[in-house]
Design an enzyme around this catalytic site. Structure first.
Site, short mmCIF file in Angstrom:
data_model
loop_
_atom_site.label_atom_id
_atom_site.label_comp_id
_atom_site.label_asym_id
_atom_site.label_seq_id
_atom_site.Cartn_x
_atom_site.Cartn_y
_atom_site.Cartn_z
N ASP A 43 0.86 -1.01 -0.58
CA ASP A 43 -0.06 0.02 0.12
C ASP A 43 0.65 1.16 -0.51
OD1 ASP A 43 0.50 -1.15 2.77
OD2 ASP A 43 -0.83 0.97 3.28
N GLN A 44 1.88 1.10 0.41
CA GLN A 44 3.12 2.52 0.62
C GLN A 44 3.04 2.79 -0.91
OE1 GLN A 44 5.40 2.02 3.82
NE2 GLN A 44 3.88 1.34 5.09
N HIS A 78 -6.01 -2.47 2.30
CA HIS A 78 -4.85 -1.09 2.66
C HIS A 78 -5.10 -0.78 1.17
CE1 HIS A 78 -4.25 0.08 6.69
NE2 HIS A 78 -5.38 -1.31 6.48
#
Length: 124
Positions: free
Chosen positions: A5-6, A28
């Site tokens: 997700d990052q 996420h």
């Protein structure tokens, strides 16, 4: 798995095609993809392969190029603002010099009368 997700925002901002594989698509990550698509206009392709891995791909917007164009505008504006500030500082200094040269220097008068420190608030 914990980083997917990052990576989404960086993929959307990068220049060119970005892709990575992961074991399973997390909620996420789905949320990050949705937000990145809204904010940047980038379209993500999410494909589940035969072995169960997930391939996430996108064509990024190349954000640094966009920032360089904006930086030129900002630099021009900044130099105009700095020039105005310098002009104002020069005017203030000139006014201070005019006021200091009128022959009424309060510090000298206080020192001569012995009031120099007695009129100041105590530090102790």
């Amino acid at each position: 798995r914990w980083l997917q997700d990052q990576l989404i925002i960086f993929m959307s901002l990068a220049k060119g095609k970005s892709r990575f594989r992961t074991c399973a698509l997390e909620l996420h990550t789905e949320t990050a993809i949705h937000i990145a698509e809204i904010m940047t206009g980038v379209k993500f392709d999410v494909t589940t392969e035969k072995d169960g891995t997930v391939l996430i791909e996108c064509e990024g917007i190349g954000y640094p190029k966009m920032i360089k164009k904006d930086q030129k505008k900002d630099q021009k504006q900044k130099s105009k603002t700095e020039q105005k500030e310098n002009d104002n500082d020069d005017k203030k200094k000139a006014n201070q010099n005019d006021n200091n040269n009128d022959g009424n220097d309060d510090n000298d008068n206080n020192e001569q009368r012995g009031d120099y420190l007695s009129n100041r608030a105590s530090l102790f």
